[in-house]
Design a protein around this motif. Structure first.
Motif, short mmCIF file in Angstrom:
data_model
loop_
_atom_site.label_atom_id
_atom_site.label_comp_id
_atom_site.label_asym_id
_atom_site.label_seq_id
_atom_site.Cartn_x
_atom_site.Cartn_y
_atom_site.Cartn_z
N GLN A 178 0.81 -1.22 0.00
CA GLN A 178 0.00 0.00 0.00
C GLN A 178 0.84 1.27 0.00
N LEU A 179 1.94 1.27 0.73
CA LEU A 179 2.74 2.50 0.85
C LEU A 179 3.74 2.68 -0.28
N SER A 200 9.86 3.62 10.58
CA SER A 200 8.85 4.66 10.75
C SER A 200 9.14 5.86 9.87
N ALA A 201 10.41 6.23 9.77
CA ALA A 201 10.79 7.35 8.91
C ALA A 201 10.47 7.03 7.45
N ALA A 243 7.36 8.63 4.83
CA ALA A 243 7.70 9.28 3.56
C ALA A 243 7.44 8.38 2.36
N GLY A 244 6.98 7.15 2.60
CA GLY A 244 6.79 6.21 1.50
C GLY A 244 8.10 5.79 0.86
N LEU A 256 10.98 3.25 0.27
CA LEU A 256 11.29 1.83 0.36
C LEU A 256 12.70 1.60 0.91
N ALA A 257 13.66 2.45 0.53
CA ALA A 257 15.05 2.26 0.97
C ALA A 257 15.17 2.40 2.49
N LEU A 258 14.50 3.42 3.05
CA LEU A 258 14.55 3.59 4.50
C LEU A 258 13.83 2.45 5.21
N MET A 259 12.74 1.98 4.64
CA MET A 259 12.02 0.86 5.24
C MET A 259 12.89 -0.40 5.19
N ALA A 260 13.62 -0.59 4.11
CA ALA A 260 14.54 -1.73 4.01
C ALA A 260 15.66 -1.61 5.04
#
Length: 391
Positions: free
Chosen positions: A232-233, A287-288, A292-293, A295-299
């Protein structure tokens, strides 16, 4: 080291792999399960939540009921039930049947992890016990590193039935290894209800159990709904989601390897700080990225979450066993219950937040849980706890 001893060690490790996969498999194919069983994402997530509730009660109860049972018979039978149960789920006609079969199977599976830890503790010296326990808990890391990505990919091409069939096979392999390798007449110290009471009265043990509940809750707020949230994000595909599970699991495996090597020198208290801190850093980065949507930070968040998750739990197990060696089966069973309580809290609260559309906020709530765990950690510096079995 004899062949039978090696088969036993790797059988226990792979048994934890199978147990971890049995518990977590729905998370690896959540959207596919929801579509295939004609239910919502939250209902599919309840397969994890309700399963965790069964496990949190079943673990200490089964440890008590099976305390005098030969470990070879007990562990082999447990894995056989897991294999048959998941094979039956692969053939189930509806969501309700899957749920009933899963809960029945997990009620038996609750015995494996604590009894595996106490069993390997009976096979090695006191000095080697922390490293041996940490080694067999590599299986849980492998369940995420290799098992969940495979479940995700198998389900994408063969449906949710294929995912459950793979989990059934994963339980069959260690069942055979332990049937061949584990010695007979291996029985730990007897446990009674008084054994659990003795543990619950010990402040050090209660703080360790609280840490487990809190950091697992923080992890599972993000972990169970990882696939749908990523989709979704960021529009992530099944392949990308599988790679994210693999990143998380590989880092968990590496974290456990590192923990095995450093815990002897640093001790459990300092080692625990390193990996709990990785959990916190991971949730901050996730969370950051979610806000912001990105993907790199979520990874990057999954990198640190994985590196912190598996060794944090392994060190918790080792610290509990060292605190009360005579009550290893009971303390590890209580810690396993604490893991499943955390899973139930995290996945349940995560489901409510997911349904409310609070996707970026999942990690923020997780930060609160892990931050509280770190605050309690400060009061758990190792000291000798005189806790012994009560008959």
């Amino acid at each position: 080291m004899s062949l039978h001893h090696q088969l036993s060690r790797y059988g226990l490790l792979l048994g934890n792999f199978a147990t971890g996969l049995s518990v977590l498999a729905p998370a690896g194919m959540l959207a596919i399960l929801a579509d295939g069983l004609n239910v919502g994402i939250r209902d599919a997530g309840l397969l994890v939540t309700f399963g965790a509730i069964i496990l949190c009660f079943g673990s200490p109860v089964m440890a008590w009921l099976t305390t005098r049972v030969d470990r070879r018979t007990l562990l082999v039978a447990t894995l056989a039930v897991m294999a048959v149960g998941q094979g039956a789920m692969a053939l189930a006609p509806s969501y309700d049947v899957v749920l009933v079969l899963r809960l029945a199977m997990l009620a038996v599976a609750a015995v494996f992890t604590p009894q595996a830890a106490s069993t390997v503790g009976l096979m090695v010296s006191d000095r080697a016990r922390p490293a041996a326990i940490t080694f067999i808990f590599l299986g849980w890391s492998l369940a995420v590193a290799a098992g969940l990505p495979l479940v995700t990919l198998i389900a994408a091409y063969a449906g949710w039935r294929g995912g459950f069939a793979f989990s059934a096979f994963a339980s069959f392999v260690p069942c055979v290894l332990l049937a061949i390798g584990l010695p007979r007449k291996l029985v730990g110290p007897p446990l009674s209800l008084g054994s659990f009471t003795a543990l619950l009265r010990n402040a050090q043990i209660m703080m360790l159990l609280a840490i487990t509940i809190l950091f697992i809750s923080g992890q599972f707020l993000v972990f169970v709904y990882l696939g749908p949230v990523l989709n979704q994000l960021t529009g992530a595909s099944h392949e990308t989601i599988g790679l994210m599970f693999a990143l998380y699991g590989v880092m968990g495996f590496l974290g456990n390897v590192v923990a095995t090597r450093i815990v002897g020198g640093l001790g459990g208290w300092k080692t625990s700080l390193i990996f709990l801190s990785c959990n916190l850093i991971g949730l901050l980065l996730w969370s950051a990225g979610a806000g912001a949507g990105g993907l790199a930070l979520m990874a990057a968040g999954m990198f640190f979450l994985g590196f912190g998750f598996a060794p944090s739990n392994s060190i918790q197990q080792a610290r509990l066993v060292q605190t009360a060696p005579d009550l290893a089966s009971a303390s590890v069973a209580l810690n396993t219950s604490s893991v499943y309580i955390g899973q139930a809290i995290g996945s349940g609260l995560g489901g409510v937040m997911y349904s409310a559309g609070l996707l970026p906020e999942l990690g923020l709530v997780g930060i609160v849980f892990v931050g509280t765990a770190l605050a309690i950690w400060a009061f758990t510096r190792e000291r000798k706890a005189h806790v012994s079995a009560v008959s």
